[in-house]
Structure formats: structure tokens, C-alpha cells
Design a protein around this motif. Structure first.
Motif, mmCIF file in Angstrom:
data_model
loop_
_atom_site.group_PDB
_atom_site.id
_atom_site.type_symbol
_atom_site.label_atom_id
_atom_site.label_comp_id
_atom_site.label_asym_id
_atom_site.label_seq_id
_atom_site.Cartn_x
_atom_site.Cartn_y
_atom_site.Cartn_z
ATOM 1 N N GLN A 39 1.397 3.599 -11.274
ATOM 2 C CA GLN A 39 2.666 3.061 -11.740
ATOM 3 C C GLN A 39 2.454 1.745 -12.461
ATOM 4 N N ARG A 40 3.410 1.431 -13.321
ATOM 5 C CA ARG A 40 3.416 0.113 -13.947
ATOM 6 C C ARG A 40 3.853 -0.938 -12.928
ATOM 7 N N TYR A 41 3.522 -2.161 -13.218
ATOM 8 C CA TYR A 41 3.848 -3.259 -12.309
ATOM 9 C C TYR A 41 5.357 -3.329 -12.043
ATOM 10 N N THR A 42 6.163 -3.144 -13.077
ATOM 11 C CA THR A 42 7.613 -3.236 -12.914
ATOM 12 C C THR A 42 8.139 -2.151 -11.976
ATOM 13 N N GLU A 43 7.512 -0.978 -11.979
ATOM 14 C CA GLU A 43 7.934 0.103 -11.094
ATOM 15 C C GLU A 43 7.636 -0.249 -9.641
ATOM 16 N N ALA A 100 13.475 6.803 -1.204
ATOM 17 C CA ALA A 100 13.571 8.025 -1.965
ATOM 18 C C ALA A 100 12.520 8.080 -3.054
ATOM 19 N N ALA A 101 12.035 6.911 -3.482
ATOM 20 C CA ALA A 101 11.030 6.874 -4.537
ATOM 21 C C ALA A 101 9.632 7.129 -4.030
ATOM 22 N N LYS A 134 10.363 -1.380 -6.144
ATOM 23 C CA LYS A 134 10.344 -0.825 -4.791
ATOM 24 C C LYS A 134 10.267 -1.915 -3.730
ATOM 25 N N LEU A 135 9.916 -3.124 -4.135
ATOM 26 C CA LEU A 135 9.753 -4.236 -3.199
ATOM 27 C C LEU A 135 10.618 -5.403 -3.673
ATOM 28 N N PRO A 136 11.947 -5.220 -3.706
ATOM 29 C CA PRO A 136 12.826 -6.233 -4.297
ATOM 30 C C PRO A 136 12.821 -7.568 -3.574
ATOM 31 N N LEU A 158 0.825 -1.204 0.000
ATOM 32 C CA LEU A 158 0.000 0.000 0.000
ATOM 33 C C LEU A 158 0.858 1.253 0.000
ATOM 34 N N LEU A 159 1.923 1.247 0.788
ATOM 35 C CA LEU A 159 2.808 2.410 0.841
ATOM 36 C C LEU A 159 3.531 2.606 -0.487
ATOM 37 N N ALA A 160 3.922 1.514 -1.117
ATOM 38 C CA ALA A 160 4.594 1.618 -2.412
ATOM 39 C C ALA A 160 3.659 2.170 -3.481
#
Length: 280
Positions: free
Chosen positions: A41-45, A271-272, A49-51, A33-35
Motif C-alpha cells: 500500500q501507499r503511505y497515505t493508505e 473492514a479494510a 487505517k491509523l488515524p 504490522l496488522l495494517a
């Protein structure tokens, strides 16, 4: 249809709060949710953020948040799909700093300080346990209740001794206390202090402003709870309410939703995230 022996208004309130907890408690849901808390955003973006989440883990969780009405999928074209929070999803985020404030004051302090997001996740784990919300609701309302009387309210159609497992768990979690076998149960200091958390969840689930949380008919009336007995907490019990001690003034941390990732994921991920949010 009522599922407990609570008055209809309280029964509906608890049901909504329980449903809200079930939406956000599953592992990684709050972080996702925070991301998502920025322009679509696209799925890849989002995945970047959640590697620590594999695609096979992330996609079904985003889909479940969409099904819950907290996130939305927008298909711009066959090859262009974006995801973002719905208005309801964004309105939920200010509840998270309320949980952080409660956790900072009432949960055990581990040797290594927890990030805010970990405090939120620990708090959700305690509150989302089976029948926890209903039991806490009844004890807040009745002050002291025997196990048999509590069972008649919480599980009116079940055998009354079935109330003991969730009660014991809440005692282990430090939210409920009793003087001993056969004695009534009541909220501990940590349990009684859940007013802002439950009040905020109640307002959000009812579609009302969180500003009204302090006016909740039950949790909005602060009352001093009994002091919790001193317990010998050990390092393998993170997230449990801390043993009783001198009362410290409640701090009002300047958490923002974007800062809940602090110490939990790499700085490039933080940062993102957006810098705006609700400051308490």
C-alpha cells in the motif's frame, strides 16, 4: 559471545526472543504490522487505517519496522512507493493470537473488556521489561532459585543485588513469586503458563515453524506451576495477572490477525483489513 551464565544454546535462544520482543513492543508497532498485512500500500493508505497517528509518528515507525526486516519499502517510481510486510513479518502474526489466549486466561479482567490488540500490548509490556525473559527462562529451568544464584546466571558480570529491581517488578506483574525475604523465587501459575508464548517466539526468531513451539526443549514441556497467592488487584493495574482462583479450561479463541483491531479502531478500519489469517 554469551551475555549470561546460561548454557550457550539457551543464551542464544533468550537473546533472539528478547530481540523479537524489542522489535514489536514499542507503542503502535503491532497495530502498524496488522495494517500492513495486505497487498503493498501507499503511505497515505496506511495512514488512513491509523488515524490516531500523526505522520511524524507513523513514518519513523514504519522505517524502524523496515530496518528490523518485518516490513519493506518498494520504490516503483519517484512518485510511487509502497509498503508491505516481508515474509518474516507475516510469519510473526500467528504469535499474536497465542498472546491473546494467554492474556485471556491469566491477566486481570478490567471492568471494561479489553480488545484483543490491547491484550497483546499488555502482554508485550510485561514480557519486554528489562531482564524479564532471562529471569523467567532460568526459573522455568531451575524451578526454584535464590536471588544470589539467579544473579550469577542472569548478570554474571554485575553486582548480585542488581537482580532485585527486575525481580520485584516481575513479582508485581504476577509472573514470579516467593515465600518471603531470603526464600527462593519461582514462577507463578501465570509465569509458568507462558510456554506457548515463549515457544512460539523462540521458533519464529530461529526461523522455524510455529508448529514446533510445543517441542521447545524448555517451554514445550508443560508442568503444573504453584498456585499464585490471592492479591488485591485494583482498577489502576490493568494487564496484571489475575489472582489465583478455580482453574478454568483454557479457551481457544477464534482470533484472526485482522480481528485484533476489534474495539480498538473504527469499524471502517477493520473492514479494510484482510479476512484471512491464522485461526487457533
Amino acid at each position: 559471545m554469551a551475555i549470561t551464565g546460561l548454557p550457550p544454546a539457551d543464551d542464544a535462544d533468550v537473546a533472539r526472543v528478547t530481540e523479537a520482543l524489542q522489535m514489536i513492543t514499542p507503542r503502535w508497532n503491532v497495530r502498524i504490522l496488522l495494517a500492513l498485512n495486505q497487498p503493498p500500500q501507499r503511505y497515505t493508505e496506511i495512514a488512513a487505517k491509523l488515524p490516531y497517528l500523526q505522520s511524524g509518528q507513523l513514518h519513523p515507525k514504519i522505517r524502524s519496522l523496515c530496518d528490523a526486516g518485518l516490513a519493506e519499502r518498494t520504490e516503483h517510481s519517484t512518485r510511487h512507493v509502497t509498503y508491505g510486510l516481508t515474509t518474516r513479518g507475516r510469519q510473526l502474526l500467528p504469535v499474536l493470537p497465542v498472546m491473546v489466549a494467554w492474556a485471556e486466561e491469566h491477566l486481570e479482567k478490567p471492568e471494561q473488556p479489553l480488545s484483543a490488540i490491547e491484550q497483546v500490548e499488555d502482554s508485550l509490556t510485561l514480557l519486554a521489561r528489562r531482564q524479564a525473559a532471562v529471569i523467567l527462562w532460568v526459573l522455568k529451568s531451575r524451578q526454584e532459585v535464590t536471588a544470589r544464584a539467579l544473579a550469577r546466571i542472569v548478570i554474571p558480570d554485575g553486582y548480585w543485588t542488581n537482580i532485585y529491581p527486575p525481580l520485584r517488578q516481575l513479582i508485581d506483574d504476577g509472573l514470579v513469586m516467593t515465600a518471603g525475604n531470603g526464600q527462593p523465587y519461582r514462577l507463578s501459575r501465570a509465569g509458568d503458563a507462558l510456554g506457548p508464548v515463549f515457544g512460539s517466539l523462540s521458533m519464529w526468531s530461529a526461523g522455524r515453524s510455529l508448529d514446533h513451539a510445543a517441542l521447545h526443549p524448555l517451554w514445550g514441556r508443560p508442568a503444573p506451576g504453584p498456585a499464585s497467592p490471592a492479591l488485591a488487584w485494583t482498577s489502576h493495574q490493568p494487564g496484571l495477572p489475575a489472582p489465583a482462583g478455580p482453574t478454568q479450561p483454557a479457551r481457544r479463541p477464534g482470533w484472526q490477525p485482522s480481528e485484533l483491531f476489534s474495539h480498538a479502531i473504527p469499524a471502517r478500519v477493520k473492514a479494510a483489513l484482510p479476512t484471512g489469517g491464522v485461526r487457533r
